[in-house]
Design a protein around this motif. Structure first.
Motif, short mmCIF file in Angstrom:
data_model
loop_
_atom_site.label_atom_id
_atom_site.label_comp_id
_atom_site.label_asym_id
_atom_site.label_seq_id
_atom_site.Cartn_x
_atom_site.Cartn_y
_atom_site.Cartn_z
N LEU A 70 0.84 -1.20 0.00
CA LEU A 70 0.00 0.00 0.00
C LEU A 70 0.87 1.24 0.00
CD1 LEU A 70 -2.73 -0.81 2.73
CD2 LEU A 70 -3.02 -0.88 0.26
N MET A 71 0.34 2.31 -0.59
CA MET A 71 1.03 3.59 -0.54
C MET A 71 0.51 4.37 0.66
SD MET A 71 1.75 6.04 -3.70
CE MET A 71 0.18 6.82 -3.83
N GLN A 109 -2.55 7.48 5.79
CA GLN A 109 -3.57 7.53 4.73
C GLN A 109 -3.15 6.57 3.63
OE1 GLN A 109 -3.80 11.71 3.67
NE2 GLN A 109 -3.92 12.24 5.83
N LEU A 110 -3.89 5.50 3.46
CA LEU A 110 -3.43 4.39 2.64
C LEU A 110 -4.22 4.28 1.34
CD1 LEU A 110 -3.14 1.81 5.55
CD2 LEU A 110 -1.27 3.03 4.43
N THR A 111 -3.49 3.99 0.26
CA THR A 111 -4.15 3.72 -1.02
C THR A 111 -3.53 2.48 -1.65
OG1 THR A 111 -2.68 5.38 -1.97
CG2 THR A 111 -4.96 6.03 -1.68
N PRO A 112 -4.33 1.72 -2.42
CA PRO A 112 -3.82 0.47 -2.99
C PRO A 112 -2.73 0.72 -4.05
CG PRO A 112 -6.22 0.57 -3.13
CD PRO A 112 -5.75 1.92 -2.71
N VAL A 113 -1.89 -0.27 -4.21
CA VAL A 113 -0.82 -0.22 -5.21
C VAL A 113 -0.98 -1.46 -6.08
CG1 VAL A 113 1.68 -0.51 -5.49
CG2 VAL A 113 0.80 0.99 -3.70
N LEU A 114 -0.89 -1.26 -7.39
CA LEU A 114 -0.98 -2.40 -8.30
C LEU A 114 0.34 -3.16 -8.26
CD1 LEU A 114 -3.14 -3.36 -10.28
CD2 LEU A 114 -1.96 -2.05 -12.06
#
Ligand code: ATP
Length: 320
Positions: free
Chosen positions: A155-156, A163-168
């Protein structure tokens, strides 16, 4: 027909350690924190947290570095449990047993993993059925690194890292972690990066940003590319405070690692290798060179905190 739901007597949750594949540190903010841009990967070193009801708050630690784990009430796991109790209006004390595999104060967020595991374990023990968003909100209250081990994977992180966002991403990566002496204080490492930047930089410190190289390497699952894209703005500060870490990084590269990075604020050094066999070879070489006091192998990414179907019981032996 009525269904009687019984609450469990003991719940055990496993949560993973993390490595920051990239850690970019922005300027010091007025609130004293630094803005971060980071990519986390959860790796297969786990702590297990078991909770059961008791008369007083108590922490029992077992496993690696158990003697370094703080007792109640200072342990972050106790703070996590009290937060869930408050949210669920529960008035019960717990014994919290922590079986440690993650190095203590090693820059791999072991305390944060324990806190995340405790949030989930207490939710189950008390039958509160908090959803993931509510648990993540409690996690962010406890510390910047606590939300990540709830989810795991890659995760980023932005803000303070919470504050987390998905990573491909695709593929599995093989790591060797060289644990080098006792902890470097995280505030001391941040203070040192501020000091070094005052010496080195003319203009203002830029806002932190994750590189496109790291994202491309994760997307393709290319270990070689990931090895050369690893980066940590805190590394020079960690080297300044503990020069032996630089020698350790260089030795690992000489022994064939695809990349080397200080994990978080250190003092653990993470080496990326090409395969499980390459990780074994590197461990042997590092061990023979006697540059660190402990070596662990792990793969990543792995999932975040999850309930273990067969919980440890209060009667299980505590081995330290
Ligand atoms: P950070 O970078 O977040 O400071 P870290 O990953 O380097 O942490 P941790 O193992 O989380 O290392 O320990 C940091 C400090 O937190 C320790 O020095 C310890 O006193 C304290 N601590 C509180 N609760 C725990 C816990 N459950 N396990 C380990 N350390 C804990």
């Amino acid at each position: 027909m009525t269904t009687v739901s019984t609450l469990p007597e003991v719940v055990t949750v496993r949560a993973p350690a993390k490595v920051n594949l990239e850690l970019r540190v922005g300027p010091r903010r007025p609130d004293g924190y630094h803005g971060l841009a980071t990519v986390f990967q959860a790796v297969s070193l786990h702590d297990e947290v078991s909770v059961w009801r008791s008369d007083d708050w108590e922490v029992v630690a077992a496993g690696h570095d158990a003697d370094l784990v703080p007792a109640a009430p200072d342990n972050i796991a106790v703070r996590a449990a009290r937060l869930v109790a408050e949210r669920g209006r529960v008035d019960e004390a717990l014994t919290i047993r922590i079986d440690k595999e993650i190095p203590v104060a090693g820059g791999m967020a072991g305390g944060s993993a324990d806190a995340a595991a405790t949030l989930l374990a207490c939710d189950q023990l008390w039958g509160l059925a908090l959803d993931r968003a509510e648990l993540a909100e409690l996690a962010a209250e406890l510390g910047s690194d606590v939300p990540f081990p709830l989810t795991g994977g890659n995760l980023m992180g932005s803000g303070r890292g919470e504050q987390l966002t998905p990573v491909l991403a695709r593929g599995t990566f093989h790591w060797v972690f060289a644990v080098s002496g006792t902890g470097l204080s995280t505030p001391a490492v941040y203070a040192e990066i501020d000091r070094l930047r005052e010496q080195w930089m003319d203009g203002p410190v830029p806002e932190p940003r994750v590189s496109s190289r790291i994202m491309a390497a994760l997307r393709s699952g290319d270990a070689q590319a990931l090895g050369s894209a690893l980066g940590n703005d805190l590394q020079e500060a960690a080297f300044a405070l503990r020069p032996a870490l630089r020698d350790l990084c260089e030795a690992g590269i000489d022994f064939g690692a695809l990349g080397a990075i200080v994990s978080g604020s250190g003092p653990t050094v993470a080496f990326l290798t090409a395969s499980h066999e390459a990780a074994l070879d590197l461990s042997v070489s590092l061990s023979a060179a006697a540059l660190c006091h402990d070596i662990r192998r792990a793969k990543g990414p792995v999932p975040g905190a999850h309930v273990v179907p067969a919980p440890r019981t209060p009667a299980s032996n505590v081995h330290s």
